[in-house]
Design a protein around this motif. Sequence first.
Motif, PDB file in Angstrom:
ATOM      1  N   MET A  69      -8.557  77.161-133.942  1.00 10.05           N
ATOM      2  CA  MET A  69      -8.438  78.065-132.788  1.00 10.05           C
ATOM      3  C   MET A  69      -7.587  77.410-131.699  1.00 10.05           C
ATOM      4  SD  MET A  69     -10.972  80.735-132.668  1.00 10.05           S
ATOM      5  CE  MET A  69     -11.900  81.369-134.066  1.00 10.05           C
ATOM      6  N   PRO A  70      -6.804  78.206-130.963  1.00  5.23           N
ATOM      7  CA  PRO A  70      -6.023  77.636-129.860  1.00  5.23           C
ATOM      8  C   PRO A  70      -6.934  77.145-128.749  1.00  5.23           C
ATOM      9  CG  PRO A  70      -5.946  80.037-129.794  1.00  5.23           C
ATOM     10  CD  PRO A  70      -6.610  79.667-131.088  1.00  5.23           C
ATOM     11  N   GLY A  71      -6.500  76.109-128.044  1.00  2.00           N
ATOM     12  CA  GLY A  71      -7.234  75.616-126.889  1.00  2.00           C
ATOM     13  C   GLY A  71      -6.693  76.256-125.620  1.00  2.00           C
ATOM     14  N   ILE A  72      -7.434  76.184-124.543  1.00  2.00           N
ATOM     15  CA  ILE A  72      -6.982  76.758-123.276  1.00  2.00           C
ATOM     16  C   ILE A  72      -5.698  76.076-122.815  1.00  2.00           C
ATOM     17  CG2 ILE A  72      -8.406  75.169-121.929  1.00  2.00           C
ATOM     18  CD1 ILE A  72      -7.560  78.829-121.044  1.00  2.00           C
ATOM     19  N   GLY A  73      -5.523  74.799-123.184  1.00  2.00           N
ATOM     20  CA  GLY A  73      -4.300  74.085-122.818  1.00  2.00           C
ATOM     21  C   GLY A  73      -3.059  74.718-123.416  1.00  2.00           C
ATOM     22  N   LEU A  74      -3.171  75.253-124.643  1.00  2.00           N
ATOM     23  CA  LEU A  74      -2.024  75.900-125.282  1.00  2.00           C
ATOM     24  C   LEU A  74      -1.647  77.168-124.527  1.00  2.00           C
ATOM     25  CD1 LEU A  74       0.036  76.202-127.503  1.00  2.00           C
ATOM     26  CD2 LEU A  74      -1.726  77.227-128.952  1.00  2.00           C
ATOM     27  N   TYR A  75      -2.634  77.935-124.097  1.00  2.00           N
ATOM     28  CA  TYR A  75      -2.343  79.136-123.307  1.00  2.00           C
ATOM     29  C   TYR A  75      -1.625  78.771-122.010  1.00  2.00           C
ATOM     30  CZ  TYR A  75      -5.027  82.558-126.045  1.00  2.00           C
ATOM     31  OH  TYR A  75      -5.470  83.420-127.013  1.00  2.00           O
ATOM     32  N   ARG A  76      -2.069  77.689-121.364  1.00  2.00           N
ATOM     33  CA  ARG A  76      -1.439  77.271-120.109  1.00  2.00           C
ATOM     34  C   ARG A  76       0.016  76.872-120.333  1.00  2.00           C
ATOM     35  NH1 ARG A  76      -6.544  73.363-118.776  1.00  2.00           N
ATOM     36  NH2 ARG A  76      -7.971  74.926-117.894  1.00  2.00           N
ATOM     37  N   ILE A  77       0.264  76.127-121.413  1.00  2.00           N
ATOM     38  CA  ILE A  77       1.625  75.685-121.727  1.00  2.00           C
ATOM     39  C   ILE A  77       2.527  76.880-122.005  1.00  2.00           C
ATOM     40  CG2 ILE A  77       3.035  74.483-123.443  1.00  2.00           C
ATOM     41  CD1 ILE A  77       0.700  72.491-123.744  1.00  2.00           C
ATOM     42  N   GLN A  78       2.034  77.820-122.821  1.00  2.00           N
ATOM     43  CA  GLN A  78       2.848  78.979-123.175  1.00  2.00           C
ATOM     44  C   GLN A  78       3.147  79.845-121.951  1.00  2.00           C
ATOM     45  OE1 GLN A  78       0.207  80.409-126.298  1.00  2.00           O
ATOM     46  NE2 GLN A  78       1.726  79.909-127.847  1.00  2.00           N
ATOM     47  N   ALA A  79       2.172  79.972-121.049  1.00  2.00           N
ATOM     48  CA  ALA A  79       2.405  80.746-119.828  1.00  2.00           C
ATOM     49  C   ALA A  79       3.448  80.063-118.954  1.00  2.00           C
ATOM     50  CB  ALA A  79       1.105  80.923-119.055  1.00  2.00           C
ATOM     51  N   ALA A  80       3.354  78.737-118.825  1.00  2.00           N
ATOM     52  CA  ALA A  80       4.304  77.995-117.996  1.00  2.00           C
ATOM     53  C   ALA A  80       5.720  78.077-118.563  1.00  2.00           C
ATOM     54  CB  ALA A  80       3.860  76.540-117.884  1.00  2.00           C
ATOM     55  N   ARG A  81       5.851  78.092-119.874  1.00  2.00           N
ATOM     56  CA  ARG A  81       7.170  78.110-120.499  1.00  2.00           C
ATOM     57  C   ARG A  81       7.903  79.430-120.282  1.00  2.00           C
ATOM     58  NH1 ARG A  81       5.957  75.176-126.372  1.00  2.00           N
ATOM     59  NH2 ARG A  81       5.990  73.018-125.586  1.00  2.00           N
ATOM     60  N   THR A  82       7.200  80.486-119.910  1.00  2.83           N
ATOM     61  CA  THR A  82       7.884  81.754-119.642  1.00  2.83           C
ATOM     62  C   THR A  82       8.719  81.681-118.372  1.00  2.83           C
ATOM     63  OG1 THR A  82       6.072  82.680-118.309  1.00  2.83           O
ATOM     64  CG2 THR A  82       5.968  83.026-120.700  1.00  2.83           C
ATOM     65  N   GLY A  83       8.415  80.698-117.495  1.00  3.66           N
ATOM     66  CA  GLY A  83       9.122  80.606-116.230  1.00  3.66           C
ATOM     67  C   GLY A  83       8.642  81.622-115.209  1.00  3.66           C
ATOM     68  N   GLN A  84       7.581  82.362-115.552  1.00  8.93           N
ATOM     69  CA  GLN A  84       7.083  83.410-114.653  1.00  8.93           C
ATOM     70  C   GLN A  84       5.643  83.139-114.204  1.00  8.93           C
ATOM     71  OE1 GLN A  84       7.921  86.758-117.395  1.00  8.93           O
ATOM     72  NE2 GLN A  84       9.328  87.497-115.837  1.00  8.93           N
ATOM     73  N   TYR A  85       5.118  81.991-114.570  1.00  5.42           N
ATOM     74  CA  TYR A  85       3.749  81.642-114.180  1.00  5.42           C
ATOM     75  C   TYR A  85       3.741  81.302-112.697  1.00  5.42           C
ATOM     76  CZ  TYR A  85      -0.771  79.199-114.362  1.00  5.42           C
ATOM     77  OH  TYR A  85      -2.070  78.806-114.150  1.00  5.42           O
ATOM     78  N   ALA A  86       2.994  82.074-111.900  1.00  2.00           N
ATOM     79  CA  ALA A  86       3.028  81.919-110.444  1.00  2.00           C
ATOM     80  C   ALA A  86       1.727  81.385-109.872  1.00  2.00           C
ATOM     81  CB  ALA A  86       3.374  83.255-109.789  1.00  2.00           C
ATOM     82  N   GLY A  87       0.888  80.802-110.707  1.00  2.00           N
ATOM     83  CA  GLY A  87      -0.322  80.182-110.199  1.00  2.00           C
ATOM     84  C   GLY A  87      -1.593  80.863-110.653  1.00  2.00           C
ATOM     85  N   ILE A  88      -2.701  80.224-110.334  1.00  2.00           N
ATOM     86  CA  ILE A  88      -4.010  80.717-110.736  1.00  2.00           C
ATOM     87  C   ILE A  88      -5.006  80.440-109.621  1.00  2.00           C
ATOM     88  CG2 ILE A  88      -4.561  78.538-111.882  1.00  2.00           C
ATOM     89  CD1 ILE A  88      -6.167  80.120-113.937  1.00  2.00           C
ATOM     90  N   SER A  89      -5.956  81.329-109.458  1.00  2.00           N
ATOM     91  CA  SER A  89      -6.957  81.163-108.404  1.00  2.00           C
ATOM     92  C   SER A  89      -8.027  80.168-108.835  1.00  2.00           C
ATOM     93  CB  SER A  89      -7.619  82.509-108.103  1.00  2.00           C
ATOM     94  OG  SER A  89      -8.425  82.923-109.212  1.00  2.00           O
ATOM     95  N   ASP A  90      -8.746  79.622-107.858  1.00  2.00           N
ATOM     96  CA  ASP A  90      -9.940  78.861-108.183  1.00  2.00           C
ATOM     97  C   ASP A  90     -10.979  79.833-108.742  1.00  2.00           C
ATOM     98  OD1 ASP A  90      -9.004  76.396-107.343  1.00  2.00           O
ATOM     99  OD2 ASP A  90      -9.656  76.732-105.271  1.00  2.00           O
ATOM    100  N   PRO A  91     -11.793  79.400-109.683  1.00  2.00           N
ATOM    101  CA  PRO A  91     -12.803  80.317-110.224  1.00  2.00           C
ATOM    102  C   PRO A  91     -13.826  80.723-109.163  1.00  2.00           C
ATOM    103  CG  PRO A  91     -13.138  78.074-111.033  1.00  2.00           C
ATOM    104  CD  PRO A  91     -11.834  78.073-110.329  1.00  2.00           C
ATOM    105  N   GLU A  92     -14.149  82.010-109.168  1.00  2.00           N
ATOM    106  CA  GLU A  92     -15.212  82.526-108.312  1.00  2.00           C
ATOM    107  C   GLU A  92     -16.442  82.764-109.192  1.00  2.00           C
ATOM    108  OE1 GLU A  92     -13.989  85.825-105.705  1.00  2.00           O
ATOM    109  OE2 GLU A  92     -12.002  85.545-106.575  1.00  2.00           O
TER     110      GLU A  92
END
Length: 268
Positions: A69-92
Amino acid sequence: MKQAEQMPAMSESALVEVLSSSLYPGAAHNSVVMVLAYCQAAHLDPMLKPVHIVPIWNKDAKKMQDTVMPGIGLYRIQAARTGQYAGISDPEYGPPITAKLAGVDVTYPEWCRVTVKRQMSNGLVAEFTANERWLENYATASKDSAAPNAMWKRRAFAQLAKCAEAQALRKAFPEVGSAPTADEMEGRAFEETVRDVTQSQPAQVEPEALPEYPDELLKENAIKWQPLIDSGRTSPEHLIATINSKYTLSPAQIETITNLKALDGDAA
């Protein structure tokens, strides 16, 4: 030539041995081979541990079955590689709840909310929010017990935050894929997986109601897609699925997109 380029390539068996002794200690040999095959197919570096080995209960086989299964780190990397990742909120987090589950006292947040931001092509920043409940996500200590496993008991807030983040990343960046992460699937059963995925899918529009995908647009986009496919940031299958959600692809267009992954090899 740089020194790194002069190093001989590691054989597959040697790489499996390295992964078994370092990143996946105690894992079965065949499970590590599955990891290597997954990474090779997706053009991922296995030494970065982009995926995890998760034992999941297979009701039909009546046994635990290792699944990659993919790890959360892979999702973060793939999102960053799009060049459109604009940040994430602190968890509520929702209010903490203390309860006894199968005789085990545990304190957990009722829910967790995470928002991922993506800068769209028009310059606007869109927000994608996911709200996940602890009771719907936590991993049990065993298939016959409702008690949480050690990780979900000790890190009740952090584990739920990973699940909420993964869901928000899938909403914001559908190109990262739809597969659940290892954190979301730990302690689950294959039967539950099928049910959850089926229930979470939106109603599909009949293909006849969708406009045909213009050939001119396909030719224009194919030039942009090829380097993304070569780098492993997307796949022909994902592109086809994404387009089919808005347009109707002809068989010839599907074949054209499918063959994109073979262009490099044909040109060699």
